[in-house]
Design a protein around this motif. Structure first.
Motif, PDB file in Angstrom:
ATOM      1  N   UNK A 157      47.643 -59.061  18.928  1.00 37.36           N
ATOM      2  CA  UNK A 157      47.484 -58.177  17.775  1.00 37.36           C
ATOM      3  C   UNK A 157      46.005 -57.917  17.501  1.00 37.36           C
ATOM      4  N   UNK A 158      45.192 -58.964  17.598  1.00 36.29           N
ATOM      5  CA  UNK A 158      43.760 -58.791  17.366  1.00 36.29           C
ATOM      6  C   UNK A 158      43.114 -57.871  18.377  1.00 36.29           C
ATOM      7  N   UNK A 159      43.547 -57.954  19.626  1.00 32.68           N
ATOM      8  CA  UNK A 159      43.001 -57.072  20.657  1.00 32.68           C
ATOM      9  C   UNK A 159      43.357 -55.615  20.371  1.00 32.68           C
ATOM     10  N   UNK A 160      44.595 -55.389  19.981  1.00 32.88           N
ATOM     11  CA  UNK A 160      45.028 -54.026  19.657  1.00 32.88           C
ATOM     12  C   UNK A 160      44.229 -53.490  18.472  1.00 32.88           C
ATOM     13  N   UNK A 161      44.061 -54.334  17.440  1.00 35.90           N
ATOM     14  CA  UNK A 161      43.313 -53.920  16.258  1.00 35.90           C
ATOM     15  C   UNK A 161      41.854 -53.619  16.601  1.00 35.90           C
ATOM     16  N   UNK A 162      41.228 -54.495  17.394  1.00 34.91           N
ATOM     17  CA  UNK A 162      39.832 -54.289  17.777  1.00 34.91           C
ATOM     18  C   UNK A 162      39.672 -53.014  18.591  1.00 34.91           C
ATOM     19  N   UNK A 163      40.604 -52.788  19.515  1.00 36.81           N
ATOM     20  CA  UNK A 163      40.527 -51.593  20.350  1.00 36.81           C
ATOM     21  C   UNK A 163      40.659 -50.328  19.512  1.00 36.81           C
ATOM     22  N   UNK A 164      41.601 -50.354  18.547  1.00 36.94           N
ATOM     23  CA  UNK A 164      41.813 -49.175  17.706  1.00 36.94           C
ATOM     24  C   UNK A 164      40.620 -48.945  16.775  1.00 36.94           C
ATOM     25  N   UNK A 168      37.725 -48.364  21.607  1.00 43.67           N
ATOM     26  CA  UNK A 168      37.321 -48.840  22.931  1.00 43.67           C
ATOM     27  C   UNK A 168      38.558 -49.486  23.551  1.00 43.67           C
ATOM     28  N   UNK A 169      39.345 -48.665  24.224  1.00 45.30           N
ATOM     29  CA  UNK A 169      40.679 -49.099  24.628  1.00 45.30           C
ATOM     30  C   UNK A 169      40.662 -50.126  25.745  1.00 45.30           C
ATOM     31  N   UNK A 170      39.535 -50.295  26.388  1.00 43.66           N
ATOM     32  CA  UNK A 170      39.456 -51.320  27.431  1.00 43.66           C
ATOM     33  C   UNK A 170      39.573 -52.725  26.854  1.00 43.66           C
ATOM     34  N   UNK A 171      39.376 -52.857  25.538  1.00 44.51           N
ATOM     35  CA  UNK A 171      39.561 -54.173  24.904  1.00 44.51           C
ATOM     36  C   UNK A 171      41.013 -54.625  25.031  1.00 44.51           C
ATOM     37  N   UNK A 172      41.930 -53.686  25.174  1.00 41.85           N
ATOM     38  CA  UNK A 172      43.339 -54.038  25.333  1.00 41.85           C
ATOM     39  C   UNK A 172      43.580 -54.879  26.579  1.00 41.85           C
ATOM     40  N   UNK A 173      42.621 -54.893  27.500  1.00 41.32           N
ATOM     41  CA  UNK A 173      42.766 -55.717  28.697  1.00 41.32           C
ATOM     42  C   UNK A 173      42.855 -57.200  28.342  1.00 41.32           C
ATOM     43  N   UNK A 209      37.572 -58.771  31.920  1.00 47.07           N
ATOM     44  CA  UNK A 209      37.189 -57.366  31.766  1.00 47.07           C
ATOM     45  C   UNK A 209      37.298 -56.942  30.300  1.00 47.07           C
ATOM     46  N   UNK A 210      38.347 -57.417  29.632  1.00 47.02           N
ATOM     47  CA  UNK A 210      38.487 -57.125  28.211  1.00 47.02           C
ATOM     48  C   UNK A 210      37.409 -57.792  27.379  1.00 47.02           C
ATOM     49  N   UNK A 211      37.039 -59.030  27.750  1.00 48.66           N
ATOM     50  CA  UNK A 211      35.972 -59.729  27.030  1.00 48.66           C
ATOM     51  C   UNK A 211      34.661 -58.951  27.144  1.00 48.66           C
ATOM     52  N   UNK A 212      34.367 -58.456  28.347  1.00 50.11           N
ATOM     53  CA  UNK A 212      33.134 -57.697  28.541  1.00 50.11           C
ATOM     54  C   UNK A 212      33.136 -56.442  27.675  1.00 50.11           C
ATOM     55  N   UNK A 213      34.284 -55.788  27.580  1.00 50.42           N
ATOM     56  CA  UNK A 213      34.372 -54.583  26.758  1.00 50.42           C
ATOM     57  C   UNK A 213      34.184 -54.912  25.287  1.00 50.42           C
ATOM     58  N   UNK A 214      34.761 -56.046  24.840  1.00 50.90           N
ATOM     59  CA  UNK A 214      34.647 -56.423  23.429  1.00 50.90           C
ATOM     60  C   UNK A 214      33.236 -56.854  23.071  1.00 50.90           C
ATOM     61  N   UNK A 215      32.516 -57.442  24.023  1.00 49.16           N
ATOM     62  CA  UNK A 215      31.179 -57.950  23.749  1.00 49.16           C
ATOM     63  C   UNK A 215      30.099 -56.887  23.893  1.00 49.16           C
ATOM     64  N   UNK A 216      30.444 -55.754  24.506  1.00 52.96           N
ATOM     65  CA  UNK A 216      29.453 -54.705  24.730  1.00 52.96           C
ATOM     66  C   UNK A 216      29.066 -54.059  23.406  1.00 52.96           C
ATOM     67  N   UNK A 217      27.775 -53.918  23.131  1.00 50.76           N
ATOM     68  CA  UNK A 217      27.358 -53.270  21.875  1.00 50.76           C
ATOM     69  C   UNK A 217      27.894 -51.852  21.792  1.00 50.76           C
TER      70      UNK A 217
END
Length: 230
Positions: A157-164, A168-173, A209-217
């Motif tokens: 759920x947190x990944x979906x929320x962060x992506x939305x 940055x939909x790559x966070x869904x990874x 890959x999702x972690x990298x997307x979430x950590x990218x500024x």
């Protein structure tokens, strides 16, 4: 070396390489969620390494206990911890406190557990991964696995929320990778240790890959775009 022993080594290598990279991100940027994810991936690696040891040298209470704590109990709560801190870093002290309690419970109850030596010996003789329900039946260390596994929902759920929120939909990874890694445990129940390790390695790779997307500024508008808007 059998595939049941080889694939866990590969999975451990994948997890530990990614854990090291996330730890470097934490050192460089001091983002607490990266530290939590690095710890989680390190535990994935330890659990996979214990699988290789168990199916080759035999399952002892120490080997299975380490595998159980690192693989079945703590790595998903640490993923959830990182997700919560990514969403709300202001409460990081609270989240670390809860994670610390989870870790204490997991280690303490596993140390106090009575392992079924017959189940361990049978799995050692067959070169397979024993099931927790066989080795720790009736023990609190086994009972903790179910409530701890519910933290899986926080990650998804947190990944979906962060992506939305970040668009940055790559966070869904992250959610996809966690789902793949969680599904790997089903192969243990049907005696397919090779597929367990393959799915674990793939899941860890997708999560990273999702972690990298979430950590990218977040990207900032270019000067040209700003001039155009003004």
């Amino acid at each position: 070396m059998s595939l049941v022993a080889l694939f866990p080594i590969l999975a451990a290598a994948v997890a530990l390489v990614f854990a090291t990279q996330l730890a470097r991100q934490y050192v460089a940027r001091r983002r607490a969620h990266a530290l939590a994810w690095a710890l989680s991936l390190a535990l994935f690696g330890v659990a996979a390494a214990m699988v290789s040891v168990g199916v080759t040298a035999g399952w002892s209470p120490a080997v299975f206990g380490t595998y159980w704590v690192a693989g079945a109990l703590l790595n998903v709560p640490l993923l959830a911890l990182g997700q919560m801190m990514l969403l709300d870093a202001r409460r990081s002290v609270l989240y670390w406190t809860l994670a610390g309690l989870f870790a204490i419970w997991a280690v303490a109850f596993t140390l106090l557990a009575q392992f079924d030596s017959g189940a361990l010996q049978a799995a050692s003789g067959q070169g397979v991964i024993p099931r927790g329900s066989q080795v720790l039946s009736g023990e609190m260390a086994y009972a903790l696995a179910r409530p701890f596994s519910y933290t899986f929902a926080i990650v998804v759920v947190g990944s979906v929320w962060s992506a939305a929120r970040a668009r940055r939909w790559s966070i869904l990874l992250i959610a996809v990778g966690v789902t793949i890694a969680a599904a790997a445990s089903a192969f243990i129940r049907v005696g397919q240790g090779e597929l367990f390790s393959v799915f674990l390695a793939v899941g860890v790779g997708v999560m990273y890959l999702g972690f990298r997307a979430a950590s990218r500024p977040a990207s900032r508008p270019s000067p040209t775009a700003l001039q155009t808007q003004s």
